[in-house]
Design a protein around this motif. Structure first.
Motif, mmCIF file in Angstrom:
data_model
loop_
_atom_site.group_PDB
_atom_site.id
_atom_site.type_symbol
_atom_site.label_atom_id
_atom_site.label_comp_id
_atom_site.label_asym_id
_atom_site.label_seq_id
_atom_site.Cartn_x
_atom_site.Cartn_y
_atom_site.Cartn_z
ATOM 1 N N TYR A 2 0.838 -1.206 0.000
ATOM 2 C CA TYR A 2 0.000 0.000 0.000
ATOM 3 C C TYR A 2 0.873 1.257 0.000
ATOM 4 O O TYR A 2 0.622 2.211 -0.754
ATOM 5 C CB TYR A 2 -0.911 -0.024 1.226
ATOM 6 N N ALA A 30 -4.761 -4.650 -2.085
ATOM 7 C CA ALA A 30 -6.224 -4.777 -2.063
ATOM 8 C C ALA A 30 -6.645 -6.238 -2.066
ATOM 9 O O ALA A 30 -7.590 -6.630 -1.366
ATOM 10 C CB ALA A 30 -6.826 -4.046 -3.255
ATOM 11 N N GLN A 88 -7.918 -0.744 -1.253
ATOM 12 C CA GLN A 88 -9.139 -1.007 -2.022
ATOM 13 C C GLN A 88 -9.832 0.299 -2.401
ATOM 14 O O GLN A 88 -10.285 0.472 -3.535
ATOM 15 C CB GLN A 88 -10.078 -1.892 -1.205
ATOM 16 N N TRP A 106 -14.591 -2.122 -5.899
ATOM 17 C CA TRP A 106 -13.494 -1.910 -4.946
ATOM 18 C C TRP A 106 -13.931 -0.982 -3.810
ATOM 19 O O TRP A 106 -13.565 -1.188 -2.655
ATOM 20 C CB TRP A 106 -12.265 -1.350 -5.653
#
Length: 481
Positions: free
Chosen positions: A106, A133, A141, A164
């Motif tokens: 991330y 994600a 996400q 998402w």
């Protein structure tokens, strides 16, 4: 004959340490050392002993431990026990991400998206966001959904964006919950569903998202004004400029509350101070109407004083008193006695006559004055126009729906025709400093609830732009043309 015994496999096994000698320690020691380093790295970091943790985590990271690499990157990013070094942070985040650490993936996605410590790359940002994600990282996400929504992921796909966002919303990300609600409300990337939209927006609002609180205020404005006002207030308390502007509109128009222009102006100023430049026009409008109201009040006060003066002058008063009486008008009307005297003066002392279409010149004692012709009453030629003064005859506590307000009568008629409004809509004239204004209204209702119910009779496009107006307020603003 001497026979030498054969070594069995069991004997060989027990003799293996002796055969290997010192090498056995080298073979079996790394496992124990790594486990010890694990505990040291994690525990020292948790205890905020960063200088000691860094060497232990460095050892773990070099052995391929994902968490150790992640913690080492964190220390470099945040200058914990060492100087800040984004380049080293990114290096160890990539080591951790390649080992499957979601938070490191991330953070790499963020770095590539904004170009911090690396060359900006949306494609690499998408790659790392997607890895995180898929490992159920909620923020990744949400950001991946944003990339698909905007097209920065390399393709614009509203449905994938919604999917998402939904995954992140289900994990409690407020911004994603608001996005899901908005897309459901608009039918974008998913079939429109107002009830589900309100569900997700409410969850974000209850969690404290100020933008979601504004959205709830808008959704409930016509259904439940009290709850709508509550959501606006909660958002405004967080300094949300749009909520402050909407609150100003509520108090300006008196929607579900008593109209309060002073409070509306204060809220509009707060919205402007919060960076909402659109609130400037509302603030100017409120100030203009406040000044106009003062003018109306001063005129009313003047008329009252004039009446008192007229009533104090006896019919047989002195010549000076009678002259004063003749010049005092109330609501544009002279006293009957004064009008009779003027008529007599005009008939006996006028030196010339002019056509009825021109102002008459009256000469008295060598001085000339001009008597202007009375205004011609307004006689509109369509079914929608109301006579001047109509608004003043309506019950003050009643409500109407104001649809339009402008300076061009033809524009009002075009609006009625364009939107195919009901035959019962009407408009009236009112005077402003800038000239005549035309106000388009619909209906006369004894309660605001009845007025809101009547909105269903109007086209959807028209319902988006309306004001619930109390006749009392319209009468305060009314100036006869």
């Amino acid at each position: 004959m001497l026979i030498k015994p054969n070594l069995t496999r069991l004997q060989l096994f027990f003799r293996l340490p002796t055969l290997l000698g010192v090498s056995s320690a080298l073979l079996f020691s790394p496992l124990a050392t790594a486990n010890d380093a694990n505990q040291d790295c994690y525990q020292l970091f948790a205890a905020a002993k960063y200088e000691e943790a860094r060497s232990q985590c460095q050892e773990l990271a070099e052995l391929g431990d994902a968490k150790g690499a992640f913690l080492l990157a964190t220390m470099y990013y945040q200058a914990l026990g060492t100087g800040r070094d984004d380049q080293r942070g990114i290096f160890w985040d990539q080591v951790a991400a390649e080992k499957g650490h979601p938070e490191s993936a991330y953070r790499l996605g963020l770095a590539y998206q904004i170009g911090q410590g690396v060359s900006q790359s949306n494609s690499l940002a998408r790659h790392w966001y997607q890895q995180a994600a898929l490992a159920q990282h909620a923020k990744a996400q949400k950001l991946l959904g944003s990339m698909f929504e905007s097209g920065s992921a390399g393709e614009k796909d509203q449905h994938r964006a919604y999917q998402w966002y939904l995954k992140a919303a289900q994990q409690g990300v407020m911004g994603a919950q608001l996005k899901v609600g908005t897309m459901l409300l608009e039918g974008r990337g998913v079939e429109a569903n107002r009830a589900s939209a309100q569900h997700w927006i409410r969850k974000a609002a209850e969690a404290g998202n100020s933008n979601a609180q504004v959205a709830m205020g808008v959704i409930l404005a016509e259904v439940d004004p009290d709850e709508s006002l509550s959501w606006y207030q909660q958002s405004a308390d967080q300094g949300n400029g749009l909520a402050l502007q909407n609150l100003a509109l509520v108090y300006y128009a008196g929607q579900g509350v008593d109209a309060d222009h002073e409070k509306a102006a204060a809220l509009a100023q707060q919205a402007l101070d919060a960076g909402n430049t659109e609130a400037a026009s509302l603030l100017n409008l409120i100030r203009l109407e406040t000044e106009q109201k003062k003018v109306v009040e001063l005129r009313a006060e003047k008329q009252q004083l004039t009446r008192q003066i007229r009533e104090s002058i006896p019919d047989n008063g002195s010549g000076e008193q009678q002259l004063l009486l003749a010049t005092l008008e109330v609501d544009g009307v002279l006293p009957e006695a004064a009008k009779a005297d003027q008529a007599a003066i005009t008939s006996t002392k006028a030196d010339a006559t002019v056509s009825s279409d021109q102002p008459s010149v009256v000469v008295e004692d060598g001085a000339a004055t001009v008597a202007t012709k009375p205004k011609t009453p307004w006689e509109p030629s369509n079914q929608y126009a109301l006579p001047d003064g109509w608004v003043m005859d309506q019950p003050t506590p009643h409500f109407t729906i104001q649809l339009l307000y402008g300076t061009h009568e033809r524009g009002v008629l075009n609006y009625i025709e364009k939107h195919k409004l009901p035959d019962s809509v009407r408009y009236f004239r009112t005077q402003r400093e800038a000239g005549l204004y035309y106000v388009l209204v619909y209906g006369n209702y004894s309660t605001i609830t009845e007025a809101r119910a009547a909105l269903a009779e109007l086209p959807e496009m028209v319902r988006k732009n309306h004001w619930m107006r109390e006749f009392k307020r319209l009468q305060e603003l009314y100036v006869a043309p």
